[in-house]
Design a protein around this motif. Structure first.
Motif, PDB file in Angstrom:
ATOM      1  N   LEU A 173       0.900  -1.256   0.121  1.00  0.00           N
ATOM      2  CA  LEU A 173      -0.035   0.116  -0.144  1.00  0.00           C
ATOM      3  C   LEU A 173       0.812   1.085  -0.057  1.00  0.00           C
ATOM      4  O   LEU A 173       0.633   2.207  -0.603  1.00  0.00           O
ATOM      5  CB  LEU A 173      -0.668   0.144   1.243  1.00  0.00           C
ATOM      6  N   ALA A 174       2.025   1.266   0.725  1.00  0.00           N
ATOM      7  CA  ALA A 174       2.741   2.257   0.740  1.00  0.00           C
ATOM      8  C   ALA A 174       3.551   2.594  -0.408  1.00  0.00           C
ATOM      9  O   ALA A 174       3.847   3.667  -0.763  1.00  0.00           O
ATOM     10  CB  ALA A 174       3.912   2.284   1.961  1.00  0.00           C
ATOM     11  N   SER A 175       3.963   1.409  -1.194  1.00  0.00           N
ATOM     12  CA  SER A 175       4.486   1.605  -2.382  1.00  0.00           C
ATOM     13  C   SER A 175       3.366   2.268  -3.535  1.00  0.00           C
ATOM     14  O   SER A 175       4.064   2.701  -4.275  1.00  0.00           O
ATOM     15  CB  SER A 175       5.497   0.212  -2.702  1.00  0.00           C
ATOM     16  N   ALA A 176       2.265   1.908  -3.383  1.00  0.00           N
ATOM     17  CA  ALA A 176       1.583   2.661  -4.133  1.00  0.00           C
ATOM     18  C   ALA A 176       1.135   3.959  -3.944  1.00  0.00           C
ATOM     19  O   ALA A 176      -0.086   4.569  -4.514  1.00  0.00           O
ATOM     20  CB  ALA A 176       0.387   1.871  -4.476  1.00  0.00           C
ATOM     21  N   GLY A 177       1.467   4.641  -2.499  1.00  0.00           N
ATOM     22  CA  GLY A 177       1.560   5.964  -2.552  1.00  0.00           C
ATOM     23  C   GLY A 177       0.616   6.268  -1.186  1.00  0.00           C
ATOM     24  O   GLY A 177       0.364   7.486  -0.698  1.00  0.00           O
ATOM     25  N   ALA A 178       0.096   5.398  -0.493  1.00  0.00           N
ATOM     26  CA  ALA A 178      -0.598   5.730   0.710  1.00  0.00           C
ATOM     27  C   ALA A 178       0.175   5.837   1.935  1.00  0.00           C
ATOM     28  O   ALA A 178       1.099   5.449   1.919  1.00  0.00           O
ATOM     29  CB  ALA A 178      -1.687   4.215   1.204  1.00  0.00           C
ATOM     30  N   THR A 179      -0.483   6.652   2.743  1.00  0.00           N
ATOM     31  CA  THR A 179       0.030   7.046   4.316  1.00  0.00           C
ATOM     32  C   THR A 179      -0.400   5.662   4.866  1.00  0.00           C
ATOM     33  O   THR A 179      -1.759   5.470   4.842  1.00  0.00           O
ATOM     34  CB  THR A 179      -0.373   7.987   4.825  1.00  0.00           C
ATOM     35  N   VAL A 180       0.339   4.918   5.683  1.00  0.00           N
ATOM     36  CA  VAL A 180      -0.176   3.827   6.309  1.00  0.00           C
ATOM     37  C   VAL A 180       0.084   3.495   7.749  1.00  0.00           C
ATOM     38  O   VAL A 180       1.215   3.961   8.356  1.00  0.00           O
ATOM     39  CB  VAL A 180       0.562   2.422   5.592  1.00  0.00           C
TER      40      VAL A 180
END
Length: 267
Positions: free
Chosen positions: A36-43
């Motif tokens: 998810l982080a690699s796709a740009g989300a804050t996690v």
């Protein structure tokens, strides 16, 4: 041919989105948080152990240095801790767009029903089913405020395929999946989608180690592994399905239960 799923999604796919991944201090949860982080989300990572949580946060920050991570310790059996976690998310991150909920139970693994105790039943129902209800009821108002969102539950093919030794676990997992189907229909009017990912035996997880350490369940799942014509899945192979279902790529998918099992069954 194998591949690394990291980088498979655009780094802007989930830009501006805030994602909570429960049970993300190891295994599938950790790999889902990473992707998810690699796709740009804050996690926001979550788990009961602060030590494990901060260690995983440091690991993921090194793996995806462009991403923003947070960690909040909360026990799904303690409503006041869940309330505090969601209050922190609202105050610190301004809201919530995505929840990926890994199912959790401290009860017995696969075991013949007549060898289970009431404590095993309660642990399965609480960890696998009630935890999803607790998380969803708190997440939905925050998602409505944002104009929509996505909830992805992790269950297991035991929810769909009857397996000896999994009467208790399978029943709780089936409840989890039926909730996703029904609530997915209810919440569509708010642009909130609910889906579930159902792996089978998955390498690189604590559950795998636990199952293989037990002679009864090891015999069952060694047979299952032989049916995985595409190879036995690892946590890295399961996580991308959750990212897809949480993303705009799945904007018209809700109430679905998707297997990722390497070809063990067509569940």
């Amino acid at each position: 041919m194998d591949f690394s799923p990291l980088g498979a999604f655009s780094p802007t796919l989930l830009a501006g989105k805030v994602a909570l991944v429960t049970g993300s201090t190891a295994g599938i949860g950790a790999r889902t948080a990473e992707q998810l982080a690699s796709a740009g989300a804050t996690v926001i990572l979550n788990g009961r152990s602060a030590e494990s949580g901060h260690a995983m946060r440091a690991e993921l920050e090194a793996s995806v240095p462009t991403a923003r991570f947070d960690f909040v310790s909360a026990d799904y059996n303690r409503p006041e801790e869940l309330d505090a976690m969601f209050a922190h998310i609202r105050e610190t991150h301004g809201g919530l767009d995505i929840v990926c909920h890994t199912t959790m139970t401290d009860g017995a693994g696969p075991r013949p029903f007549m060898e289970t105790a009431r404590s095993d039943w309660l642990a399965a129902v609480s960890g696998i089913y009630l935890s999803l209800l607790e998380i969803t009821q708190r997440a939905v108002p925050m998602m409505i405020d944002r104009g929509g969102g996505a909830i992805v539950s992790f269950a297991s093919d035991a929810a769909k395929v009857a397996t000896p030794g999994e009467a208790v676990l399978g029943g709780a997992l089936a409840a989890n999946c039926m909730f996703v189907r029904a609530a997915g229909l209810e919440l569509a009017r708010h642009k909130i989608r609910l889906n579930a990912v159902t792996p089978s035996i998955t390498r690189g997880t604590k559950t795998y180690d636990k199952v293989m350490a037990n002679p009864f369940s090891r015999r069952l799942f060694e047979k299952a592994e032989k049916r995985a014509r595409l190879g036995v899945a690892s946590a890295e192979h399961v996580a991308p399905m959750a990212v897809f279902l949480a993303s705009p790529l799945a904007s018209h998918i809700t109430g679905q239960v998707v297997s990722v099992n390497g070809g063990i069954s067509a569940a």
